[in-house]
Design a protein around this motif. Structure first.
Motif, PDB file in Angstrom:
ATOM      1  N   LEU A 294     -14.499  29.910 -16.289  1.00  7.98           N
ATOM      2  CA  LEU A 294     -14.443  31.361 -16.515  1.00  7.98           C
ATOM      3  C   LEU A 294     -14.592  32.152 -15.221  1.00  7.98           C
ATOM      4  CD1 LEU A 294     -16.386  31.852 -19.859  1.00  7.98           C
ATOM      5  CD2 LEU A 294     -13.961  32.194 -19.427  1.00  7.98           C
ATOM      6  N   GLN A 295     -15.456  31.683 -14.330  1.00  7.84           N
ATOM      7  CA  GLN A 295     -15.609  32.362 -13.036  1.00  7.84           C
ATOM      8  C   GLN A 295     -14.311  32.287 -12.236  1.00  7.84           C
ATOM      9  OE1 GLN A 295     -19.236  30.162 -11.918  1.00  7.84           O
ATOM     10  NE2 GLN A 295     -20.112  32.176 -11.437  1.00  7.84           N
ATOM     11  N   LEU A 296     -13.687  31.141 -12.215  1.00  8.77           N
ATOM     12  CA  LEU A 296     -12.421  30.982 -11.509  1.00  8.77           C
ATOM     13  C   LEU A 296     -11.334  31.850 -12.132  1.00  8.77           C
ATOM     14  CD1 LEU A 296     -10.719  29.537  -9.362  1.00  8.77           C
ATOM     15  CD2 LEU A 296     -10.342  27.697 -11.014  1.00  8.77           C
ATOM     16  N   GLU A 297     -11.250  31.825 -13.450  1.00 13.72           N
ATOM     17  CA  GLU A 297     -10.266  32.633 -14.166  1.00 13.72           C
ATOM     18  C   GLU A 297     -10.437  34.118 -13.847  1.00 13.72           C
ATOM     19  OE1 GLU A 297     -10.785  33.560 -18.569  1.00 13.72           O
ATOM     20  OE2 GLU A 297      -9.211  32.026 -18.586  1.00 13.72           O
ATOM     21  N   ASN A 298     -11.672  34.598 -13.902  1.00 14.99           N
ATOM     22  CA  ASN A 298     -11.918  36.012 -13.624  1.00 14.99           C
ATOM     23  C   ASN A 298     -11.726  36.351 -12.156  1.00 14.99           C
ATOM     24  OD1 ASN A 298     -12.815  37.646 -16.092  1.00 14.99           O
ATOM     25  ND2 ASN A 298     -13.796  35.668 -16.367  1.00 14.99           N
ATOM     26  N   GLY A 299     -11.981  35.408 -11.270  1.00 18.12           N
ATOM     27  CA  GLY A 299     -11.694  35.627  -9.849  1.00 18.12           C
ATOM     28  C   GLY A 299     -10.205  35.812  -9.607  1.00 18.12           C
ATOM     29  N   VAL A 300      -9.390  34.998 -10.265  1.00 20.40           N
ATOM     30  CA  VAL A 300      -7.939  35.126 -10.143  1.00 20.40           C
ATOM     31  C   VAL A 300      -7.474  36.453 -10.735  1.00 20.40           C
ATOM     32  CG1 VAL A 300      -5.734  34.164 -10.935  1.00 20.40           C
ATOM     33  CG2 VAL A 300      -7.519  32.639 -10.057  1.00 20.40           C
ATOM     34  N   LEU A 301      -8.039  36.846 -11.876  1.00 19.45           N
ATOM     35  CA  LEU A 301      -7.668  38.128 -12.492  1.00 19.45           C
ATOM     36  C   LEU A 301      -8.099  39.304 -11.625  1.00 19.45           C
ATOM     37  CD1 LEU A 301      -8.464  37.299 -16.213  1.00 19.45           C
ATOM     38  CD2 LEU A 301      -6.201  37.725 -15.216  1.00 19.45           C
ATOM     39  N   PHE A 302      -9.254  39.200 -10.971  1.00 26.68           N
ATOM     40  CA  PHE A 302      -9.687  40.247 -10.036  1.00 26.68           C
ATOM     41  C   PHE A 302      -8.684  40.372  -8.888  1.00 26.68           C
ATOM     42  CE2 PHE A 302     -11.875  41.384  -6.073  1.00 26.68           C
ATOM     43  CZ  PHE A 302     -12.243  42.676  -6.392  1.00 26.68           C
ATOM     44  N   LEU A 303      -8.298  39.249  -8.332  1.00 25.09           N
ATOM     45  CA  LEU A 303      -7.315  39.246  -7.247  1.00 25.09           C
ATOM     46  C   LEU A 303      -5.985  39.841  -7.716  1.00 25.09           C
ATOM     47  CD1 LEU A 303      -6.740  38.423  -4.318  1.00 25.09           C
ATOM     48  CD2 LEU A 303      -6.084  36.169  -5.176  1.00 25.09           C
ATOM     49  N   LEU A 304      -5.547  39.460  -8.901  1.00 22.85           N
ATOM     50  CA  LEU A 304      -4.299  39.993  -9.451  1.00 22.85           C
ATOM     51  C   LEU A 304      -4.375  41.507  -9.646  1.00 22.85           C
ATOM     52  CD1 LEU A 304      -1.477  39.476 -10.678  1.00 22.85           C
ATOM     53  CD2 LEU A 304      -2.628  39.128 -12.872  1.00 22.85           C
ATOM     54  N   ALA A 305      -5.484  41.991 -10.188  1.00 28.28           N
ATOM     55  CA  ALA A 305      -5.647  43.433 -10.387  1.00 28.28           C
ATOM     56  C   ALA A 305      -5.641  44.167  -9.050  1.00 28.28           C
ATOM     57  CB  ALA A 305      -6.938  43.722 -11.152  1.00 28.28           C
ATOM     58  N   SER A 306      -6.286  43.597  -8.054  1.00 28.49           N
ATOM     59  CA  SER A 306      -6.324  44.201  -6.717  1.00 28.49           C
ATOM     60  C   SER A 306      -4.930  44.279  -6.114  1.00 28.49           C
ATOM     61  CB  SER A 306      -7.232  43.389  -5.786  1.00 28.49           C
ATOM     62  OG  SER A 306      -8.511  43.261  -6.318  1.00 28.49           O
ATOM     63  N   ILE A 307      -4.193  43.188  -6.220  1.00 29.15           N
ATOM     64  CA  ILE A 307      -2.826  43.144  -5.683  1.00 29.15           C
ATOM     65  C   ILE A 307      -1.923  44.113  -6.432  1.00 29.15           C
ATOM     66  CG2 ILE A 307      -0.772  41.673  -5.477  1.00 29.15           C
ATOM     67  CD1 ILE A 307      -2.763  39.342  -4.889  1.00 29.15           C
ATOM     68  N   LEU A 308      -2.054  44.152  -7.760  1.00 29.05           N
ATOM     69  CA  LEU A 308      -1.240  45.071  -8.562  1.00 29.05           C
ATOM     70  C   LEU A 308      -1.510  46.520  -8.185  1.00 29.05           C
ATOM     71  CD1 LEU A 308       0.736  45.485 -10.944  1.00 29.05           C
ATOM     72  CD2 LEU A 308      -1.279  45.509 -12.452  1.00 29.05           C
ATOM     73  N   PHE A 309      -2.767  46.856  -7.966  1.00 24.44           N
ATOM     74  CA  PHE A 309      -3.146  48.214  -7.587  1.00 24.44           C
ATOM     75  C   PHE A 309      -2.420  48.629  -6.308  1.00 24.44           C
ATOM     76  CE2 PHE A 309      -5.898  51.558  -5.958  1.00 24.44           C
ATOM     77  CZ  PHE A 309      -6.234  52.255  -7.096  1.00 24.44           C
ATOM     78  N   VAL A 310      -2.442  47.763  -5.309  1.00 21.44           N
ATOM     79  CA  VAL A 310      -1.791  48.062  -4.030  1.00 21.44           C
ATOM     80  C   VAL A 310      -0.274  48.023  -4.182  1.00 21.44           C
ATOM     81  CG1 VAL A 310      -1.478  47.266  -1.650  1.00 21.44           C
ATOM     82  CG2 VAL A 310      -3.750  47.250  -2.684  1.00 21.44           C
ATOM     83  N   TYR A 311       0.235  47.052  -4.917  1.00 26.66           N
ATOM     84  CA  TYR A 311       1.683  46.912  -5.116  1.00 26.66           C
ATOM     85  C   TYR A 311       2.282  48.162  -5.764  1.00 26.66           C
ATOM     86  CZ  TYR A 311       6.121  45.177  -6.929  1.00 26.66           C
ATOM     87  OH  TYR A 311       7.445  45.028  -7.227  1.00 26.66           O
ATOM     88  N   LEU A 312       1.534  48.767  -6.673  1.00 31.42           N
ATOM     89  CA  LEU A 312       2.021  49.967  -7.347  1.00 31.42           C
ATOM     90  C   LEU A 312       1.890  51.221  -6.489  1.00 31.42           C
ATOM     91  CD1 LEU A 312       0.762  49.293 -10.977  1.00 31.42           C
ATOM     92  CD2 LEU A 312       3.107  49.123 -10.101  1.00 31.42           C
ATOM     93  N   GLY A 313       1.376  51.062  -5.280  1.00 25.52           N
ATOM     94  CA  GLY A 313       1.332  52.173  -4.335  1.00 25.52           C
ATOM     95  C   GLY A 313       0.076  53.018  -4.388  1.00 25.52           C
ATOM     96  N   PHE A 314      -0.928  52.545  -5.101  1.00 20.08           N
ATOM     97  CA  PHE A 314      -2.180  53.293  -5.147  1.00 20.08           C
ATOM     98  C   PHE A 314      -3.004  52.968  -3.900  1.00 20.08           C
ATOM     99  CE2 PHE A 314      -1.321  52.376  -9.781  1.00 20.08           C
ATOM    100  CZ  PHE A 314      -0.776  53.617 -10.044  1.00 20.08           C
TER     101      PHE A 314
ATOM    102  N   ALA B 105     -10.458  45.455 -12.963  1.00 19.33           N
ATOM    103  CA  ALA B 105     -10.877  44.700 -11.774  1.00 19.33           C
ATOM    104  C   ALA B 105     -12.398  44.612 -11.706  1.00 19.33           C
ATOM    105  CB  ALA B 105     -10.323  45.354 -10.508  1.00 19.33           C
ATOM    106  N   HIS B 106     -13.080  45.695 -12.027  1.00 19.91           N
ATOM    107  CA  HIS B 106     -14.537  45.684 -12.018  1.00 19.91           C
ATOM    108  C   HIS B 106     -15.075  44.658 -13.017  1.00 19.91           C
ATOM    109  CE1 HIS B 106     -18.662  47.188 -11.777  1.00 19.91           C
ATOM    110  NE2 HIS B 106     -18.686  46.948 -13.074  1.00 19.91           N
TER     111      HIS B 106
END
Length: 116
Positions: free
Chosen positions: A7-27, A90-91
């Motif tokens: 679960l920690q690994l899964e949520n770490g990957v989801l945190f990374l994905l959310a962070s990347i998506l945030f930047v990718y969308l131009g925020f 992400a939080h």
């Protein structure tokens, strides 16, 4: 590998994905980090009582509300909703990656992740 580690690994990957998506969308990444800890304001409920604090904290730390914001965004295209929802998710992912889970009403440190 234990269920907790998975679960920690899964949520770490989801945190990374959310962070990347945030930047990718131009925020702005600046705003990402400014608002990343905002859901922790729900800890203020513990000033009243552990039971109330756990309820308020859990309202701010489950995925229902940010997912609802995403659904509302899809239908309304209200620009502010998507970045809020992504940072909120992400939080939650970050907290769960660090083993901070939903709280039980007996004490702040007793979480659903600790029971795994």
């Amino acid at each position: 590998m234990t269920n907790k580690k998975i679960l920690q690994l899964e949520n770490g990957v989801l945190f990374l994905l959310a962070s990347i998506l945030f930047v990718y969308l131009g925020f702005s990444i600046f705003y990402f980090f400014i608002f990343l800890l905002l859901p922790d304001v729900t800890m203020i409920g513990y000033l009243r009582s552990p039971k109330f604090g756990a309820k308020l904290y859990n309202l701010g730390h489950n995925l229902v509300f940010p997912v609802l914001l995403i659904i509302i965004y899809i239908f309304t295209h209200e620009a502010l909703l998507l970045p809020i929802a992504i940072v909120w998710c992400a939080h939650i992912f970050m907290d769960r990656m660090l083993s901070y889970g939903l709280k039980y009403p007996d004490e702040f440190k007793h979480t659903h992740i600790q029971n795994l």
